[in-house]
Design an enzyme around this catalytic site. Structure first.
Site, mmCIF file in Angstrom:
data_model
loop_
_atom_site.group_PDB
_atom_site.id
_atom_site.type_symbol
_atom_site.label_atom_id
_atom_site.label_comp_id
_atom_site.label_asym_id
_atom_site.label_seq_id
_atom_site.Cartn_x
_atom_site.Cartn_y
_atom_site.Cartn_z
ATOM 1 N N CYS A 1 80.905 58.902 1.560
ATOM 2 C CA CYS A 1 80.452 57.528 1.777
ATOM 3 C C CYS A 1 81.423 56.532 1.145
ATOM 4 O O CYS A 1 81.744 55.499 1.740
ATOM 5 C CB CYS A 1 79.058 57.367 1.198
ATOM 6 S SG CYS A 1 78.423 55.712 1.359
ATOM 7 N N CYS B 1 73.416 59.207 -1.144
ATOM 8 C CA CYS B 1 73.998 57.884 -0.968
ATOM 9 C C CYS B 1 73.378 57.166 0.234
ATOM 10 O O CYS B 1 73.442 57.665 1.340
ATOM 11 C CB CYS B 1 75.489 58.139 -0.733
ATOM 12 S SG CYS B 1 76.465 56.777 -0.282
ATOM 13 N N ASP C 1 73.923 47.269 -11.615
ATOM 14 C CA ASP C 1 75.377 47.319 -11.823
ATOM 15 C C ASP C 1 76.115 46.310 -10.945
ATOM 16 O O ASP C 1 77.008 45.597 -11.414
ATOM 17 C CB ASP C 1 75.902 48.736 -11.566
ATOM 18 C CG ASP C 1 75.281 49.755 -12.509
ATOM 19 O OD1 ASP C 1 75.063 49.410 -13.682
ATOM 20 O OD2 ASP C 1 74.999 50.886 -12.082
#
Length: 368
Positions: free
Chosen positions: A102, A199, A17
């Site tokens: 995060c 994360c 991405d």
């Protein structure tokens, strides 16, 4: 004399991405550079290899696209502002969402500040599946075009000023299109699978990982009728609505319906279970939320009709919000909802627009 192109720093994770985001921004005429964030100090070989591979992939993509890759270490900020809070929540018997923290503390604070101040960026960009729209001088956060991949749930803490400094190129695309672009460009990340797990800490056995930092405290598993039917290894390993990993079978009355966690008695270290995923004890008619963040940064007063998600990928639930005070709201669902979990986030929407959200402080149980 034409204006020089705006400079964008793309958060390069080593995934598909962010890779495609960088290329899309190049096509749009921006001056693009990448930044790889190291947010965790690995302490075993396997983790180290994963992080090194991600950095190598990010570097390979930047080389292919002809852009510079910077690196920065935010491990101290991550530990202080994300991880310690994450552990505190687990200790208190709640189930936090570290990805949301995060994004709030690292990607759209530490990264945003570093990109602007140290690298002279006009914007940052990430590979999140969300969109932004500017209305009356304020940036709004919209769901990503790909309903399966929409990540606005994780970005509800952002204010309009942060969104105004951020670009989300893949938010306008569907995931298969993103993979196709990466394949056509011959990027090494084209077929790389999406990361899951905490994360930045990556994929690992969560129970083993948590056990390194929090001592396990075994306790009783008790049914809603008060029968003791097993032992848990620690409340922190369980979340409301959980079915797997309880280690209990059917019961004396012969019902083979699976067991679900319906409550945690933190004070007595007891896990409460019931059979059937629509057991009334699992259902809530609403919730109280606190630590509110509204994207427009306007205080919420009065009452609002909208929809809510109490977890990622949940279908929107129509609801009514009532302001209790500056930082607490009551949310009443149109229909009862299963497994509303304190510590998780309730995120509110008006159509495509993400309004903001807050942390679930308590659920309002269905009384039968």
């Amino acid at each position: 004399m034409s204006e020089s192109p705006k400079k964008v720093i793309v958060g390069m994770s080593g995934g598909v991405d962010s890779s495609v985001s960088a290329w899309l921004l190049q096509q749009q005429g921006y001056q693009v550079e990448g930044l790889f964030m190291k947010n965790w100090e690995e302490d075993d070989g396997e983790e180290y290899c994963t992080a090194a591979a991600d950095l190598a992939d990010a570097q390979a993509v930047c080389d292919k696209l002809g852009i510079e890759l910077h690196t920065v270490n935010f491990a101290a900020e991550y530990w202080d502002n994300v991880f310690e809070l994450f552990l505190e929540e687990y200790k208190a018997g709640r189930t936090p969402n570290p990805d949301i923290l995060c994004n709030k503390e690292i990607k759209f604070k530490a990264f945003l500040e570093f990109a602007a101040e140290d690298l002279g960026a006009d914007y940052i960009a990430t590979g999140h599946y969300v969109r932004r729209a500017d209305v009356n001088g304020k940036s709004r956060l919209l769901r990503g075009l790909d309903g399966n991949k929409d990540q606005s749930y994780f970005l509800y803490t952002l204010g309009h000023e942060q969104i105004a400094q951020s670009l989300f190129p893949v938010g306008e695309l569907e995931k298969p299109q993103v993979r196709k672009i990466a394949e056509d460009l011959g990027l090494v990340t084209a077929k790389k699978k999406d990361s899951t797990g905490i994360c930045f800490i990556g994929e690992r056995k969560f129970r083993d990982f948590l056990g390194r930092y929090l001592p396990a405290q075994p306790g009783k598993i008790i049914t809603v009728d008060g029968d003791e039917i097993g032992e848990h290894q620690g409340l922190m390993y369980h979340t409301l609505g959980q079915r797997k990993g309880l280690g209990i079978g059917g019961t004396k009355d012969g019902s083979e319906d699976p067991w679900y966690v319906v409550d945690k008695d933190v004070e007595n270290n007891v896990l409460i279970v019931a059979q059937g995923h629509e057991h009334p004890r699992l259902m809530s008619v609403g919730l109280i939320a606190q630590q509110l963040h509204w994207v427009d940064r306007e205080p919420f007063t009065g009452t609002l009709r909208c929809t809510v998600k109490t977890r990622y990928r949940q279908t929107d639930i129509p609801c009514t919000i009532n302001a209790l005070n500056d930082d607490r709201i009551e949310v009443i669902f149109d229909e009862p909802v299963a497994a509303v979990t304190p510590g998780q986030s309730a995120v509110f929407y008006s159509g495509e627009v993400c309004l903001g959200g807050g942390i679930i402080e308590q659920r309002l149980p269905l009384t039968v």
